[in-house]
Motif scaffolding. Sequence first.
Motif, PDB file in Angstrom:
ATOM      1  N   LEU A 204      18.115   3.933  -4.325  1.00 26.23           N
ATOM      2  CA  LEU A 204      16.392   3.490  -3.814  1.00 26.23           C
ATOM      3  C   LEU A 204      15.500   4.188  -4.831  1.00 26.23           C
ATOM      4  O   LEU A 204      15.616   5.184  -5.402  1.00 26.23           O
ATOM      5  CB  LEU A 204      16.319   4.155  -2.388  1.00 26.23           C
ATOM      6  CG  LEU A 204      14.913   4.120  -1.811  1.00 26.23           C
ATOM      7  CD1 LEU A 204      14.496   2.593  -1.614  1.00 26.23           C
ATOM      8  CD2 LEU A 204      14.686   4.895  -0.891  1.00 26.23           C
ATOM      9  N   ALA A 205      14.479   2.991  -5.169  1.00 26.60           N
ATOM     10  CA  ALA A 205      13.563   3.559  -6.102  1.00 26.60           C
ATOM     11  C   ALA A 205      12.415   3.661  -5.469  1.00 26.60           C
ATOM     12  O   ALA A 205      11.891   2.725  -4.718  1.00 26.60           O
ATOM     13  CB  ALA A 205      13.387   2.441  -6.978  1.00 26.60           C
ATOM     14  N   PRO A 206      11.647   4.843  -5.281  1.00 25.78           N
ATOM     15  CA  PRO A 206      10.606   5.009  -4.604  1.00 25.78           C
ATOM     16  C   PRO A 206       9.206   4.373  -5.195  1.00 25.78           C
ATOM     17  O   PRO A 206       8.398   5.450  -5.678  1.00 25.78           O
ATOM     18  CB  PRO A 206      10.422   6.567  -4.290  1.00 25.78           C
ATOM     19  CG  PRO A 206      11.105   7.118  -5.483  1.00 25.78           C
ATOM     20  CD  PRO A 206      12.112   5.921  -6.161  1.00 25.78           C
ATOM     21  N   VAL A 207       9.021   3.376  -5.188  1.00 27.70           N
ATOM     22  CA  VAL A 207       7.781   2.619  -5.999  1.00 27.70           C
ATOM     23  C   VAL A 207       6.841   2.532  -4.845  1.00 27.70           C
ATOM     24  O   VAL A 207       7.084   2.151  -3.656  1.00 27.70           O
ATOM     25  CB  VAL A 207       8.427   1.309  -6.621  1.00 27.70           C
ATOM     26  CG1 VAL A 207       9.314   1.720  -7.596  1.00 27.70           C
ATOM     27  CG2 VAL A 207       8.951   0.171  -5.643  1.00 27.70           C
ATOM     28  N   ALA A 208       5.445   2.321  -4.980  1.00 31.07           N
ATOM     29  CA  ALA A 208       4.172   1.932  -4.732  1.00 31.07           C
ATOM     30  C   ALA A 208       4.292   0.542  -4.288  1.00 31.07           C
ATOM     31  O   ALA A 208       4.725  -0.498  -5.220  1.00 31.07           O
ATOM     32  CB  ALA A 208       3.023   2.493  -5.160  1.00 31.07           C
ATOM     33  N   GLN A 209       3.933   0.257  -3.043  1.00 33.47           N
ATOM     34  CA  GLN A 209       3.812  -1.074  -2.613  1.00 33.47           C
ATOM     35  C   GLN A 209       2.639  -1.920  -3.199  1.00 33.47           C
ATOM     36  O   GLN A 209       1.680  -1.097  -3.399  1.00 33.47           O
ATOM     37  CB  GLN A 209       3.708  -1.345  -1.088  1.00 33.47           C
ATOM     38  CG  GLN A 209       5.073  -0.875  -0.403  1.00 33.47           C
ATOM     39  CD  GLN A 209       5.269  -1.158   0.933  1.00 33.47           C
ATOM     40  OE1 GLN A 209       4.116  -1.213   1.610  1.00 33.47           O
ATOM     41  NE2 GLN A 209       6.177  -0.764   1.499  1.00 33.47           N
ATOM     42  N   PRO A 210       2.539  -3.133  -3.285  1.00 32.20           N
ATOM     43  CA  PRO A 210       1.304  -3.697  -3.654  1.00 32.20           C
ATOM     44  C   PRO A 210       0.194  -3.548  -2.964  1.00 32.20           C
ATOM     45  O   PRO A 210       0.302  -3.358  -1.675  1.00 32.20           O
ATOM     46  CB  PRO A 210       1.712  -5.443  -3.826  1.00 32.20           C
ATOM     47  CG  PRO A 210       3.067  -5.326  -3.759  1.00 32.20           C
ATOM     48  CD  PRO A 210       3.753  -4.054  -2.998  1.00 32.20           C
ATOM     49  N   GLU A 211      -1.003  -3.539  -3.754  1.00 32.95           N
ATOM     50  CA  GLU A 211      -2.151  -3.155  -2.760  1.00 32.95           C
ATOM     51  C   GLU A 211      -2.586  -4.164  -1.798  1.00 32.95           C
ATOM     52  O   GLU A 211      -2.670  -5.452  -2.088  1.00 32.95           O
ATOM     53  CB  GLU A 211      -3.292  -3.106  -3.748  1.00 32.95           C
ATOM     54  CG  GLU A 211      -4.801  -2.543  -3.218  1.00 32.95           C
ATOM     55  CD  GLU A 211      -4.684  -1.159  -2.362  1.00 32.95           C
ATOM     56  OE1 GLU A 211      -4.915  -1.322  -1.311  1.00 32.95           O
ATOM     57  OE2 GLU A 211      -4.380  -0.222  -3.231  1.00 32.95           O
ATOM     58  N   ALA A 212      -2.902  -3.900  -0.443  1.00 40.87           N
ATOM     59  CA  ALA A 212      -3.512  -4.704   0.349  1.00 40.87           C
ATOM     60  C   ALA A 212      -4.858  -4.876   0.585  1.00 40.87           C
ATOM     61  O   ALA A 212      -5.300  -5.960   0.987  1.00 40.87           O
ATOM     62  CB  ALA A 212      -2.612  -4.556   1.960  1.00 40.87           C
ATOM     63  N   GLY A 213      -5.430  -3.680   0.248  1.00 43.73           N
ATOM     64  CA  GLY A 213      -7.055  -3.789   0.213  1.00 43.73           C
ATOM     65  C   GLY A 213      -7.588  -4.306  -1.017  1.00 43.73           C
ATOM     66  O   GLY A 213      -7.108  -5.212  -1.656  1.00 43.73           O
ATOM     67  N   THR A 214      -8.908  -3.789  -1.138  1.00 42.19           N
ATOM     68  CA  THR A 214      -9.612  -4.489  -2.517  1.00 42.19           C
ATOM     69  C   THR A 214      -8.796  -3.961  -3.728  1.00 42.19           C
ATOM     70  O   THR A 214      -8.551  -2.664  -3.866  1.00 42.19           O
ATOM     71  CB  THR A 214     -11.040  -3.701  -2.704  1.00 42.19           C
ATOM     72  OG1 THR A 214     -11.621  -4.328  -1.270  1.00 42.19           O
ATOM     73  CG2 THR A 214     -11.631  -4.481  -3.855  1.00 42.19           C
ATOM     74  N   LEU A 215      -8.410  -4.923  -4.695  1.00 45.81           N
ATOM     75  CA  LEU A 215      -7.718  -4.552  -6.008  1.00 45.81           C
ATOM     76  C   LEU A 215      -8.726  -4.271  -6.868  1.00 45.81           C
ATOM     77  O   LEU A 215      -9.663  -5.243  -7.159  1.00 45.81           O
ATOM     78  CB  LEU A 215      -6.905  -5.821  -6.221  1.00 45.81           C
ATOM     79  CG  LEU A 215      -5.852  -5.689  -7.432  1.00 45.81           C
ATOM     80  CD1 LEU A 215      -4.947  -4.442  -7.282  1.00 45.81           C
ATOM     81  CD2 LEU A 215      -5.174  -6.881  -7.400  1.00 45.81           C
ATOM     82  N   THR A 216      -8.477  -3.127  -7.593  1.00 45.01           N
ATOM     83  CA  THR A 216      -9.300  -2.888  -8.972  1.00 45.01           C
ATOM     84  C   THR A 216      -8.577  -3.001 -10.086  1.00 45.01           C
ATOM     85  O   THR A 216      -7.364  -2.528 -10.244  1.00 45.01           O
ATOM     86  CB  THR A 216      -9.743  -1.537  -8.971  1.00 45.01           C
ATOM     87  OG1 THR A 216     -10.869  -1.264  -7.784  1.00 45.01           O
ATOM     88  CG2 THR A 216     -10.869  -1.204 -10.154  1.00 45.01           C
ATOM     89  N   VAL A 217      -9.073  -3.853 -11.219  1.00 44.10           N
ATOM     90  CA  VAL A 217      -8.298  -4.205 -12.363  1.00 44.10           C
ATOM     91  C   VAL A 217      -9.254  -3.975 -13.266  1.00 44.10           C
ATOM     92  O   VAL A 217     -10.356  -4.429 -13.453  1.00 44.10           O
ATOM     93  CB  VAL A 217      -7.861  -5.865 -12.322  1.00 44.10           C
ATOM     94  CG1 VAL A 217      -7.115  -6.156 -13.689  1.00 44.10           C
ATOM     95  CG2 VAL A 217      -7.000  -6.156 -10.998  1.00 44.10           C
TER      96      VAL A 217
END
Length: 286
Positions: free
Chosen positions: A161-174
């Motif tokens: 298993l790779a403990p990776v963060a899930q994609p952002e669901a709220g406001t995305l900052t780029v």
Amino acid sequence: MIVIEQVGPLATIQDLGRPGWFGSGVGPSGAADRASSALANRLVGNPESAALLEVLVGGVVLRADRHHTLAVTGAPAPATVDSTPVGPASVLELEAGQTLRLGMAQRGLRSYIAVRGGIDIAPVLGSRSLDTMSGIGPPPVQAGDLLPVGPAPRTYPIVDLAPVAQPEAGTLTVHAMLGPRDDWFIEPNALFEGEWSVSPDADRVGVRLERRTGPPLRRRSDDELRTEGVALGSIQVPPSGNPVIFLADHPITGGYPVIAVVLDAEVDLVAQARPGQALRLRPPPR
């Protein structure tokens, strides 16, 4: 073989693309979220360049014809193996006749399914990726397709298993760097003010943004720009003033000014942005 029993909105075969063909008018294409694609392949022991499935939103069902090792990464669509729930970014062992089913992702946009050995179809110009803009590469995957699997590599999965963060669901900052044509705008820093919204007009070519809050982008003149090359992550501004962030299947040239370019490490975040999601563009941190 992997048997495709059901397909959702879109599923394509992708790898890391076909660089080196700009001179012939062909872009690199490849996985829109490169980090998730590479992770899926690493989880099953493949080289990161192996071909795999890129699944838009979810809705795919596939069946193993014999024992296969698979992994699913990217947008966390609920997954089951023969009705047994399995975790995201984990190594899955399917026996002959077992079925992997992906539901619809509630956050993020693209999931990746890798199989140990990779999808073994004939490459086109050195890549097995479909370029949806030019049509180069294999067609989108359809229900009833049989996808050949290549020989298993010598390397083996080293984690379950790779403990990776899930994609952002709220406001995305780029973050993005101004240029090369920011001087075509009266106030280019207006790009970094307020918030944008991801338009429904988004695909593998690019993500169109619409103003949610903040000032408009206004050009200094209506002069035409000579056609010039554009890169992955370029933020091009057409006459509407709604910027387009170019993704994997972007055109290699364009005639509208590029006001800024998204940092390469954050293009994958844009590839996972969903229509309607708020997005903030900011200059790179100092």
